[in-house]
Design a protein around this motif. Sequence first.
Motif, PDB file in Angstrom:
ATOM      1  N   HIS A   1      -9.501 -49.759 -64.802  1.00  0.00           N
ATOM      2  CA  HIS A   1      -8.078 -49.581 -65.095  1.00  0.00           C
ATOM      3  C   HIS A   1      -7.230 -50.360 -64.095  1.00  0.00           C
ATOM      4  O   HIS A   1      -6.222 -50.987 -64.464  1.00  0.00           O
ATOM      5  N   HIS A   2      -7.636 -50.340 -62.826  1.00  0.00           N
ATOM      6  CA  HIS A   2      -6.908 -51.096 -61.806  1.00  0.00           C
ATOM      7  C   HIS A   2      -6.955 -52.597 -62.099  1.00  0.00           C
ATOM      8  O   HIS A   2      -5.917 -53.284 -62.046  1.00  0.00           O
TER       9      HIS A   2
ATOM     10  N   ARG B   1     -17.142 -38.985 -76.266  1.00  0.00           N
ATOM     11  CA  ARG B   1     -16.390 -39.224 -77.490  1.00  0.00           C
ATOM     12  C   ARG B   1     -15.803 -40.629 -77.550  1.00  0.00           C
ATOM     13  O   ARG B   1     -15.870 -41.297 -78.588  1.00  0.00           O
ATOM     14  N   PHE B   2     -15.211 -41.095 -76.436  1.00  0.00           N
ATOM     15  CA  PHE B   2     -14.468 -42.353 -76.476  1.00  0.00           C
ATOM     16  C   PHE B   2     -15.143 -43.495 -75.722  1.00  0.00           C
ATOM     17  O   PHE B   2     -14.753 -44.646 -75.888  1.00  0.00           O
ATOM     18  N   GLY B   3     -16.149 -43.186 -74.893  1.00  0.00           N
ATOM     19  CA  GLY B   3     -16.828 -44.236 -74.148  1.00  0.00           C
ATOM     20  C   GLY B   3     -17.408 -45.333 -75.027  1.00  0.00           C
ATOM     21  O   GLY B   3     -17.251 -46.526 -74.715  1.00  0.00           O
ATOM     22  N   PRO B   4     -18.085 -44.996 -76.140  1.00  0.00           N
ATOM     23  CA  PRO B   4     -18.634 -46.051 -76.998  1.00  0.00           C
ATOM     24  C   PRO B   4     -17.560 -47.000 -77.530  1.00  0.00           C
ATOM     25  O   PRO B   4     -17.795 -48.207 -77.623  1.00  0.00           O
ATOM     26  N   LEU B   5     -16.382 -46.463 -77.883  1.00  0.00           N
ATOM     27  CA  LEU B   5     -15.283 -47.324 -78.351  1.00  0.00           C
ATOM     28  C   LEU B   5     -14.858 -48.285 -77.245  1.00  0.00           C
ATOM     29  O   LEU B   5     -14.671 -49.491 -77.483  1.00  0.00           O
ATOM     30  N   ARG B   6     -14.716 -47.782 -76.030  1.00  0.00           N
ATOM     31  CA  ARG B   6     -14.297 -48.623 -74.914  1.00  0.00           C
ATOM     32  C   ARG B   6     -15.337 -49.704 -74.637  1.00  0.00           C
ATOM     33  O   ARG B   6     -14.984 -50.852 -74.342  1.00  0.00           O
ATOM     34  N   ALA B   7     -16.598 -49.345 -74.746  1.00  0.00           N
ATOM     35  CA  ALA B   7     -17.666 -50.327 -74.529  1.00  0.00           C
ATOM     36  C   ALA B   7     -17.631 -51.418 -75.603  1.00  0.00           C
ATOM     37  O   ALA B   7     -17.850 -52.595 -75.313  1.00  0.00           O
TER      38      ALA B   7
ATOM     39  N   GLY C   1     -15.868 -57.475 -75.776  1.00  0.00           N
ATOM     40  CA  GLY C   1     -15.747 -58.806 -76.358  1.00  0.00           C
ATOM     41  C   GLY C   1     -14.383 -59.052 -76.972  1.00  0.00           C
ATOM     42  O   GLY C   1     -13.831 -60.158 -76.870  1.00  0.00           O
ATOM     43  N   ARG C   2     -13.813 -58.040 -77.602  1.00  0.00           N
ATOM     44  CA  ARG C   2     -12.512 -58.194 -78.246  1.00  0.00           C
ATOM     45  C   ARG C   2     -11.414 -58.431 -77.212  1.00  0.00           C
ATOM     46  O   ARG C   2     -10.509 -59.239 -77.428  1.00  0.00           O
ATOM     47  N   VAL C   3     -11.497 -57.725 -76.084  1.00  0.00           N
ATOM     48  CA  VAL C   3     -10.501 -57.926 -75.039  1.00  0.00           C
ATOM     49  C   VAL C   3     -10.665 -59.309 -74.411  1.00  0.00           C
ATOM     50  O   VAL C   3      -9.671 -59.986 -74.106  1.00  0.00           O
ATOM     51  N   ALA C   4     -11.907 -59.738 -74.231  1.00  0.00           N
ATOM     52  CA  ALA C   4     -12.141 -61.079 -73.677  1.00  0.00           C
ATOM     53  C   ALA C   4     -11.510 -62.144 -74.563  1.00  0.00           C
ATOM     54  O   ALA C   4     -10.846 -63.075 -74.067  1.00  0.00           O
ATOM     55  N   ARG C   5     -11.692 -62.020 -75.877  1.00  0.00           N
ATOM     56  CA  ARG C   5     -11.111 -62.996 -76.804  1.00  0.00           C
ATOM     57  C   ARG C   5      -9.584 -62.888 -76.840  1.00  0.00           C
ATOM     58  O   ARG C   5      -8.886 -63.893 -76.995  1.00  0.00           O
ATOM     59  N   LEU C   6      -9.075 -61.678 -76.692  1.00  0.00           N
ATOM     60  CA  LEU C   6      -7.620 -61.455 -76.678  1.00  0.00           C
ATOM     61  C   LEU C   6      -6.994 -62.176 -75.489  1.00  0.00           C
ATOM     62  O   LEU C   6      -5.942 -62.823 -75.620  1.00  0.00           O
ATOM     63  N   ILE C   7      -7.627 -62.087 -74.327  1.00  0.00           N
ATOM     64  CA  ILE C   7      -7.106 -62.763 -73.138  1.00  0.00           C
ATOM     65  C   ILE C   7      -7.231 -64.271 -73.294  1.00  0.00           C
ATOM     66  O   ILE C   7      -6.306 -65.026 -72.959  1.00  0.00           O
ATOM     67  N   GLU C   8      -8.351 -64.734 -73.835  1.00  0.00           N
ATOM     68  CA  GLU C   8      -8.577 -66.167 -74.013  1.00  0.00           C
ATOM     69  C   GLU C   8      -7.502 -66.787 -74.903  1.00  0.00           C
ATOM     70  O   GLU C   8      -7.033 -67.905 -74.653  1.00  0.00           O
ATOM     71  N   ARG C   9      -7.089 -66.079 -75.936  1.00  0.00           N
ATOM     72  CA  ARG C   9      -6.043 -66.597 -76.819  1.00  0.00           C
ATOM     73  C   ARG C   9      -4.734 -66.814 -76.065  1.00  0.00           C
ATOM     74  O   ARG C   9      -3.958 -67.711 -76.404  1.00  0.00           O
ATOM     75  N   GLN C  10      -4.483 -65.988 -75.060  1.00  0.00           N
ATOM     76  CA  GLN C  10      -3.221 -66.083 -74.333  1.00  0.00           C
ATOM     77  C   GLN C  10      -3.283 -67.056 -73.164  1.00  0.00           C
ATOM     78  O   GLN C  10      -2.242 -67.455 -72.634  1.00  0.00           O
TER      79      GLN C  10
ATOM     80  N   TRP D   1      -8.587 -49.938 -71.032  1.00  0.00           N
ATOM     81  CA  TRP D   1      -8.144 -51.184 -71.647  1.00  0.00           C
ATOM     82  C   TRP D   1      -6.657 -51.172 -72.008  1.00  0.00           C
ATOM     83  O   TRP D   1      -6.072 -52.218 -72.300  1.00  0.00           O
ATOM     84  N   GLN D   2      -6.033 -50.004 -72.001  1.00  0.00           N
ATOM     85  CA  GLN D   2      -4.673 -49.882 -72.518  1.00  0.00           C
ATOM     86  C   GLN D   2      -3.662 -50.820 -71.854  1.00  0.00           C
ATOM     87  O   GLN D   2      -2.816 -51.394 -72.553  1.00  0.00           O
ATOM     88  N   PRO D   3      -3.675 -51.011 -70.525  1.00  0.00           N
ATOM     89  CA  PRO D   3      -2.680 -51.932 -69.948  1.00  0.00           C
ATOM     90  C   PRO D   3      -2.743 -53.338 -70.535  1.00  0.00           C
ATOM     91  O   PRO D   3      -1.699 -53.954 -70.792  1.00  0.00           O
TER      92      PRO D   3
END
Length: 355
Positions: free
Chosen positions: A17-18, A83-89, A93-102, A339-341
Amino acid sequence: MTDETVEKLIKAEATLHHLASQVADVLRDPVPSDRAEELTALWQQIAPHEWPYTSMIKSLAPSTADFDMTPGSNAAQRRALQRFGPLRAQYWGRVARLIERQIRPFHEPLVTERSNRTRGREDGHVHNIMRALFTLANPLAEDRDRVPELNHRDIGLNGPYFFNLMTAVYRLHRAQGRARPAQFIDVGCGGGTKVFGASSFFEICEGLEYDAGYVDHAQRWLDKVGAPGCEIFCGDALDYADFGRFDVIYMYRPIKDRVLQVQLEGQIFAQARPDTIIVAPLNYSFRHRPKSEATPIWDPIYIAHSTPEAAQELRDKAEMLGTDQGLDDPKFAAEIGFWQPILAASRDRGFEPDP
């Protein structure tokens, strides 16, 4: 499964998160691509956590359909991680691609669709769906006798063109940095289809309509389909005194009489806050209003009480933002955790994760 694993995961999520918050701070820069090396370095600190985090989450997977309910000092955190750990895991890849686009420089004109009349399926699926929705939402629209002589009856607008305009306005609103929720009004909304369409972009969408029969049909079908944040109300736009609370004012020339139409426009600009975004297809008289009232930013989009220089600066900034749109979801924000920030900062820049 041990409390030791849960404690390690809690510490890992705090670290992630940090780091995600640091990435978000860079993404909020007007030109994140200028800080590509910094973003890359931060991601290189996040990436090595993927395998250990995923492995620990897998070790917490309950052996039955129910989440583990064994007691322990971190029982609540353990159940949340299960409950939510699998979603975060899965989002790595999606966050990596999101940053790469920017990281890559981005520029997209505000408006790319040309306006044309709405026909049927031969004009594409969005045309066809919007045409059908328009007909279902307001069966009274074809009754030419019920409309007062001074008003236009409910007339549909080309679907792709409307959504293209809303994407442009969404980007402008984000470029302004205005607080959410955003408030939209359609003046002379007819059956409310454009109110519903705008609700994909703005949290609060309202429609002002003179014809009570139109309003009745509009509210009933909006209630039926489920349209949170959407409301249709009956009233005379020439007497309405609350245009100032809206961030976006949309008007598809509701009044036939030119004098009254110009009067309505004057009333809107008299109430509109500075930098209110006004979208006015077919309102040609806007072009003759004082520039101090209505500064064109891209026909038919205007900025209220701005200057040509400020409008151009806003347009340039908006065209550097992405064309994705999304509304904040507090429930999902809790589920996605650390991942929220990054997701929130990316959303402010018009970028959403890939499906």
